[in-house]
Design a protein around this motif. Sequence first.
Motif, PDB file in Angstrom:
ATOM      1  N   LEU A   1       0.654  -1.241  -0.129  1.00 17.92           N
ATOM      2  CA  LEU A   1      -0.090  -0.038  -0.235  1.00 17.92           C
ATOM      3  C   LEU A   1       0.406   1.277   0.403  1.00 17.92           C
ATOM      4  CD1 LEU A   1      -2.010   0.860   2.955  1.00 17.92           C
ATOM      5  CD2 LEU A   1       0.276  -0.415   3.274  1.00 17.92           C
ATOM      6  N   ALA A   2       1.833   0.851   0.268  1.00 12.76           N
ATOM      7  CA  ALA A   2       2.999   1.848  -0.035  1.00 12.76           C
ATOM      8  C   ALA A   2       2.905   3.289   1.129  1.00 12.76           C
ATOM      9  CB  ALA A   2       2.613   3.115  -1.761  1.00 12.76           C
ATOM     10  N   MET A   3       2.667   3.675   2.146  1.00 21.43           N
ATOM     11  CA  MET A   3       2.548   4.134   2.851  1.00 21.43           C
ATOM     12  C   MET A   3       4.104   4.620   3.090  1.00 21.43           C
ATOM     13  SD  MET A   3      -0.167   4.411   6.113  1.00 21.43           S
ATOM     14  CE  MET A   3      -0.329   5.160   6.722  1.00 21.43           C
TER      15      MET A   3
ATOM     16  N   ARG B   1       7.634   2.481  -2.783  1.00 23.54           N
ATOM     17  CA  ARG B   1       6.474   3.104  -3.471  1.00 23.54           C
ATOM     18  C   ARG B   1       6.729   2.777  -5.455  1.00 23.54           C
ATOM     19  NH1 ARG B   1       4.963   8.274  -1.298  1.00 23.54           N
ATOM     20  NH2 ARG B   1       5.733   7.721   0.305  1.00 23.54           N
TER      21      ARG B   1
ATOM     22  N   PHE C   1      -6.126  -1.628  -6.801  1.00 24.05           N
ATOM     23  CA  PHE C   1      -6.583  -0.081  -7.297  1.00 24.05           C
ATOM     24  C   PHE C   1      -5.511   0.481  -8.508  1.00 24.05           C
ATOM     25  CE2 PHE C   1      -9.301  -1.541  -3.259  1.00 24.05           C
ATOM     26  CZ  PHE C   1      -9.800  -2.575  -4.041  1.00 24.05           C
ATOM     27  N   GLU C   2      -6.163   1.492  -8.525  1.00 27.08           N
ATOM     28  CA  GLU C   2      -5.482   2.705  -8.910  1.00 27.08           C
ATOM     29  C   GLU C   2      -5.193   3.420  -7.943  1.00 27.08           C
ATOM     30  OE1 GLU C   2      -8.107   5.668 -11.364  1.00 27.08           O
ATOM     31  OE2 GLU C   2      -8.653   4.172 -12.319  1.00 27.08           O
ATOM     32  N   GLY C   3      -3.356   3.746  -8.631  1.00 24.11           N
ATOM     33  CA  GLY C   3      -2.371   4.847  -7.148  1.00 24.11           C
ATOM     34  C   GLY C   3      -2.784   3.641  -5.746  1.00 24.11           C
ATOM     35  N   ARG C   4      -2.877   2.144  -5.941  1.00 28.13           N
ATOM     36  CA  ARG C   4      -2.972   1.581  -5.069  1.00 28.13           C
ATOM     37  C   ARG C   4      -1.089   1.459  -4.244  1.00 28.13           C
ATOM     38  NH1 ARG C   4      -5.011  -1.169   0.020  1.00 28.13           N
ATOM     39  NH2 ARG C   4      -3.652  -2.459   0.455  1.00 28.13           N
ATOM     40  N   GLN C   5      -0.347   1.250  -4.821  1.00 25.60           N
ATOM     41  CA  GLN C   5       1.355   1.405  -4.670  1.00 25.60           C
ATOM     42  C   GLN C   5       2.460   2.281  -5.238  1.00 25.60           C
ATOM     43  OE1 GLN C   5       2.409  -2.655  -6.937  1.00 25.60           O
ATOM     44  NE2 GLN C   5       2.526  -3.367  -5.277  1.00 25.60           N
ATOM     45  N   GLY C   6       1.449   3.756  -5.594  1.00 23.60           N
ATOM     46  CA  GLY C   6       1.988   4.292  -5.684  1.00 23.60           C
ATOM     47  C   GLY C   6       1.234   5.563  -6.903  1.00 23.60           C
ATOM     48  N   GLN C   7       0.753   6.534  -6.667  1.00 25.13           N
ATOM     49  CA  GLN C   7      -0.347   7.121  -7.638  1.00 25.13           C
ATOM     50  C   GLN C   7       0.682   7.368  -9.174  1.00 25.13           C
ATOM     51  OE1 GLN C   7      -0.290  11.738  -6.521  1.00 25.13           O
ATOM     52  NE2 GLN C   7      -2.146  11.774  -8.086  1.00 25.13           N
TER      53      GLN C   7
ATOM     54  N   ASP D   1     -12.817   2.097  -4.667  1.00 24.56           N
ATOM     55  CA  ASP D   1     -12.653   2.075  -3.740  1.00 24.56           C
ATOM     56  C   ASP D   1     -12.400   2.386  -2.595  1.00 24.56           C
ATOM     57  OD1 ASP D   1      -9.279   2.022  -4.404  1.00 24.56           O
ATOM     58  OD2 ASP D   1     -10.125   1.287  -6.040  1.00 24.56           O
TER      59      ASP D   1
ATOM     60  N   ASP E   1      -8.938   3.280  -1.348  1.00 24.01           N
ATOM     61  CA  ASP E   1      -8.135   4.348  -2.065  1.00 24.01           C
ATOM     62  C   ASP E   1      -8.715   4.977  -2.744  1.00 24.01           C
ATOM     63  OD1 ASP E   1      -5.030   2.319  -1.183  1.00 24.01           O
ATOM     64  OD2 ASP E   1      -6.951   1.360  -1.126  1.00 24.01           O
ATOM     65  N   ALA E   2      -9.106   5.241  -3.371  1.00 21.42           N
ATOM     66  CA  ALA E   2      -9.624   6.227  -4.099  1.00 21.42           C
ATOM     67  C   ALA E   2     -10.104   7.450  -3.685  1.00 21.42           C
ATOM     68  CB  ALA E   2     -10.142   5.784  -5.653  1.00 21.42           C
TER      69      ALA E   2
ATOM     70  N   LYS F   1      -3.427   6.427   0.564  1.00 23.49           N
ATOM     71  CA  LYS F   1      -2.805   6.060   2.070  1.00 23.49           C
ATOM     72  C   LYS F   1      -2.807   7.038   2.615  1.00 23.49           C
ATOM     73  CE  LYS F   1      -0.955   4.166  -1.727  1.00 23.49           C
ATOM     74  NZ  LYS F   1      -1.202   4.015  -3.231  1.00 23.49           N
ATOM     75  N   GLN F   2      -1.448   8.650   2.058  1.00 23.36           N
ATOM     76  CA  GLN F   2      -0.181   9.025   2.162  1.00 23.36           C
ATOM     77  C   GLN F   2      -1.258  10.162   3.904  1.00 23.36           C
ATOM     78  OE1 GLN F   2      -1.677   8.678  -0.994  1.00 23.36           O
ATOM     79  NE2 GLN F   2      -0.983  10.451  -1.967  1.00 23.36           N
TER      80      GLN F   2
ATOM     81  N   LYS G   1      -2.177   8.833   7.930  1.00 22.89           N
ATOM     82  CA  LYS G   1      -1.075   8.813   8.271  1.00 22.89           C
ATOM     83  C   LYS G   1      -1.436   9.981   9.663  1.00 22.89           C
ATOM     84  CE  LYS G   1       3.213   8.597   5.389  1.00 22.89           C
ATOM     85  NZ  LYS G   1       3.995   8.775   4.668  1.00 22.89           N
TER      86      LYS G   1
ATOM     87  N   GLU H   1      -6.501  11.713  -6.258  1.00 18.33           N
ATOM     88  CA  GLU H   1      -5.715  11.513  -7.492  1.00 18.33           C
ATOM     89  C   GLU H   1      -6.438  12.349  -7.924  1.00 18.33           C
ATOM     90  OE1 GLU H   1      -3.700   7.777  -6.993  1.00 18.33           O
ATOM     91  OE2 GLU H   1      -2.229   8.666  -5.749  1.00 18.33           O
ATOM     92  N   TRP H   2      -7.749  11.681  -7.793  1.00 11.98           N
ATOM     93  CA  TRP H   2      -9.122  12.411  -9.163  1.00 11.98           C
ATOM     94  C   TRP H   2      -9.310  13.850  -9.213  1.00 11.98           C
ATOM     95  CZ3 TRP H   2     -13.235   8.256  -8.241  1.00 11.98           C
ATOM     96  CH2 TRP H   2     -12.436   6.896  -8.289  1.00 11.98           C
TER      97      TRP H   2
ATOM     98  N   HIS I   1       0.029  15.785  -7.651  1.00  8.13           N
ATOM     99  CA  HIS I   1       0.006  15.073  -6.022  1.00  8.13           C
ATOM    100  C   HIS I   1       0.610  15.363  -4.540  1.00  8.13           C
ATOM    101  CE1 HIS I   1       1.818  11.323  -4.040  1.00  8.13           C
ATOM    102  NE2 HIS I   1       2.605  11.877  -3.670  1.00  8.13           N
TER     103      HIS I   1
ATOM    104  N   ARG J   1      -9.917   1.333   6.063  1.00 10.19           N
ATOM    105  CA  ARG J   1      -9.954   2.944   6.626  1.00 10.19           C
ATOM    106  C   ARG J   1     -11.370   4.199   6.869  1.00 10.19           C
ATOM    107  NH1 ARG J   1      -6.184   4.202   1.049  1.00 10.19           N
ATOM    108  NH2 ARG J   1      -5.791   2.312   2.010  1.00 10.19           N
TER     109      ARG J   1
END
Lengths: 468, 212
Positions: free
Chosen positions: A414-416, A420, A435-441, B20, B22-23, B27-28, B31, B45-46, B51, B92
């Motif tokens: 999940l690249a927290m 990533r 998912f889109e962006g899951r492992q990094g945008q 989902d 994550d969208a 994740k960032q 924190k 992201e949309w 970024h 989450r």
Amino acid sequence: MTAQTLYDKLWSSHVVHEEADGTVLLYIDRHLVHEVTSPQAFEGLKLAGRKLWRVDSVVSTADHNTPTDHWDEGIKDPISRQQVETLDANIKAFGALAYFPFKDKGQGIVHVMGPEQGATLPGMTVVCGDSHTSTHGAFGALAHGIGTSEVEHVMATQTLVAKKSKNMLVRVDGKLPAGITGKDVALAIIGKIGTAGGTGYAIEFGGEAIRELSMEGRMSLCNMAIEAGARSGLVAVDQKTIDYVKGRPFAPKAEQWDAAVAYWNTLHSDDGAHFDAVVTLDAAEIQPQVTWGTSPEMVTDINGRVPDPAQESDPVKKGSIERALAYMGLQANTPINEIPVDIVFIGSCTNSRIEDLREAAAVAKGRKKAANVKQVLVVPGSGLVKAQAEQEGLDKVFVAAGFEWREPGCSMCLAMNADRLQPGERCASTSNRNFEGRQGQGGRTHLVSPAMAAAAAVAGHFVDIRAL
Amino acid sequence: MKAFTTLDGLVCPLDRANVDTDAIIPKQFLKSIKRSGFGPNLFDEWRYLDHGEPGMDNSQRPLNPDFVLNFPRYAGAQVLLARENFGCGSSREHAPWALEDQGFRVIIAPSFADIFFNNCFKNGLLPIVQPAEVVDQLFRECEANEGYTLNVDLAAQTISTPSGKVFAFDITEHRKHCLLGGLDEIGLTLKHEAEIKAFESKHRAAQPWLFA
């Protein structure tokens, strides 16, 4: 007495109170706690002047934010560090049965740590503020992810307000072909029923192929029940379950062991128990799986092709395929085994246990990372997995192949942390979400088994492990 | 928790299946150790062209003009119209926190992921399941009519359209009771403290190995 499913048994043995509309208070035996979803819950307890109802139900570790290299330098990202330090302080203030902080040798991904410590036992209810808590269902435990409000509720009351799910049986008949793992079975099931196919259900996985799986394989499978929409996945207890648990630090001791085993041996669905839905798969037909899109249901096998949206009549599905192909940078009808990869990630709560690392090492042994592959990360699931892998010499196999051998944690799943993908990079990953962006945008994830990931690393593109 | 009784809310249509978590909130932003302030990073992201990272001044970031939440006609929307399996993925609670912080109070979709659905109720957010053809109709009406609003009445369990069509929805009595009153669920559960203790003693006697 009417025949009960395993889920029925686990549910009814934990009901504290039931309301007229079927809402119950469900007693929780084990609460796994990590740094990301707990700070607001502890804060809530503090504000209300509440304590943990049962300190000895809590087992905790830091995993999502922790770096996988340069441990001597600590956690460089100040907000990640604050979250981990907040967990340290909360556990110190509130207590726990066990805590494996950053750098402890027992530290690891919460869903790897729980079973290996014997903190997950058959017959338990297990919750954690993490959707992959379904993993623990591999032990015949009722386990599912919860939100932070529920984390606080369990901390304060030892119960959850819950409503019973329906029962689904996914039966995989016959024997799996050589090289086919729990991960391939999970992806094949999701490909068949879809990411919402299990919504509203607890899924029990049964049949000869499931009984033949190792505990690690069953954990990979139950881990991904949530990707099929089911909060809980379950496998009946058998001798493999009991052998795995025996002798672990928090497993029942001498005088209680026999009584526990006698009870655990009742944890299976009775003959004739009613399932609201039954899905069957033929094990012999399952091939190595590779996802091509941005949802785990967008999956085919290694000999398949990227689908063509023009062939899809449903406009919502057609739009989803078009958007996924654009995001993934893929052309319709491309053979899967011609897709090159930039990065390979072997790790996560799905596939970072010792058996997963052995399978990846068996492929890597005597081979080298392909020139077009920029980086191969191997991230063990816990400090104990890491130590065992090193004892078996697996780390040397990986390093000789040009792979990087890292410290344990959730890492690039999940690249927290700092691991990533960069925008546009394509990754063969043993994790659970594409998912889109899951492992990094902007990163592009293809989900595969550990052996398939290692094979992609040495070939430079997806390849059938059986052809190596 | 904020109580929910009735709402007359502007509707924003998000025409994608399997949105989902994550969208919903990348994740960032997880924190953070707080439960507020996630709204500006909802669909980060949309929604933005750059970024996003925690601590940025989101008001200075370039907006994606093609993302529906950025259309001027949907500014201030309180009802999110969505497609099937909304909220799939992680547990989450930051996802409902972000939606609520952005100003949404109701989400209407043909289906939701279980954990997300459950998390909404803990935060004064009402997720409503409607048949796919009803959702289709609402999408069409919303896209055709600027300023399209829906009336949601929790006590009556109804959604009413501007033209007077009324759709009923289901909700458990427990959830309805908690939402209508904005009740603290932990406080409610602790009314059963004696029952929990009695259960615990029985459970301990039967399976002593569960208790260290």
